[in-house]
Design an enzyme around this catalytic site. Structure first.
Site, mmCIF file in Angstrom:
data_model
loop_
_atom_site.group_PDB
_atom_site.id
_atom_site.type_symbol
_atom_site.label_atom_id
_atom_site.label_comp_id
_atom_site.label_asym_id
_atom_site.label_seq_id
_atom_site.Cartn_x
_atom_site.Cartn_y
_atom_site.Cartn_z
ATOM 1 N N CYS A 4 -66.442 1.919 50.545
ATOM 2 C CA CYS A 4 -66.776 1.284 51.823
ATOM 3 C C CYS A 4 -66.081 2.021 52.975
ATOM 4 O O CYS A 4 -64.852 2.162 52.989
ATOM 5 C CB CYS A 4 -66.347 -0.178 51.799
ATOM 6 S SG CYS A 4 -66.493 -1.008 53.397
ATOM 7 N N ASP A 30 -66.481 1.456 68.367
ATOM 8 C CA ASP A 30 -67.682 1.892 67.660
ATOM 9 C C ASP A 30 -67.946 3.359 67.987
ATOM 10 O O ASP A 30 -67.806 3.771 69.137
ATOM 11 C CB ASP A 30 -68.869 1.025 68.084
ATOM 12 C CG ASP A 30 -70.075 1.196 67.191
ATOM 13 O OD1 ASP A 30 -70.680 2.295 67.208
ATOM 14 O OD2 ASP A 30 -70.428 0.248 66.483
ATOM 15 N N ASN A 87 -74.793 -8.267 62.476
ATOM 16 C CA ASN A 87 -76.045 -7.838 61.854
ATOM 17 C C ASN A 87 -75.894 -8.124 60.362
ATOM 18 O O ASN A 87 -74.948 -7.647 59.741
ATOM 19 C CB ASN A 87 -76.303 -6.348 62.096
ATOM 20 C CG ASN A 87 -76.473 -6.039 63.561
ATOM 21 O OD1 ASN A 87 -77.039 -6.808 64.312
ATOM 22 N ND2 ASN A 87 -75.963 -4.899 63.982
ATOM 23 N N HIS A 100 -68.713 -7.402 59.821
ATOM 24 C CA HIS A 100 -68.020 -6.998 61.039
ATOM 25 C C HIS A 100 -68.693 -7.638 62.251
ATOM 26 O O HIS A 100 -69.890 -7.882 62.256
ATOM 27 C CB HIS A 100 -67.974 -5.479 61.195
ATOM 28 C CG HIS A 100 -69.314 -4.805 61.117
ATOM 29 N ND1 HIS A 100 -70.002 -4.641 59.929
ATOM 30 C CD2 HIS A 100 -70.081 -4.237 62.070
ATOM 31 C CE1 HIS A 100 -71.144 -4.005 60.168
ATOM 32 N NE2 HIS A 100 -71.214 -3.755 61.460
#
Length: 116
Positions: A4, A30, A87, A100
């Site tokens: 991950c 991000d 999402n 997240h």
């Protein structure tokens, strides 16, 4: 989870621009920002998505939301506001399989349906 990307970021194996860290959460910028401020808040516990959490994870997720609004305020979004987004799974656009929260702000955001 060993493969991950967010777990690797949390462990320091992959570099990131850290915004915040405590015993439970890690927040970082991000890499593909969708707003002037675009931060990801990630629990250190690996949970694949919001749709996969267990009832025992509910207190952790409540703390994640609390921490996310604190992090938004630390980034100057307390007055103008912020968008908090999860999402969940492929059809919703999830691309990293570690739950997240996106914090987006720093400008007036479109509602996603064409209106501002």
């Amino acid at each position: 989870m060993s493969d991950c990307i967010f777990c690797k970021i949390i462990k320091g194996e992959i570099p990131s621009t850290k915004i915040y860290e405590d015993d439970e959460f890690f927040a970082f910028k991000d890499l593909n920002p969708q707003a002037p401020i675009h931060t990801l808040v990630v629990p250190k516990k690996h949970i694949t998505s919001l749709m996969d959490m267990e009832e025992a994870d509910a207190p952790l997720m409540g703390r994640l939301l609390y921490r996310a609004q604190e992090i938004a305020k630390l980034q100057g979004l307390g007055e103008g506001g912020a968008r908090f987004v999860f999402n969940c799974k492929g059809d919703a656009g999830q691309t990293v399989w570690h739950i997240h929260c996106h914090i987006l702000g720093g400008k007036r955001l479109d509602d996603g349906f064409g209106a501002k």
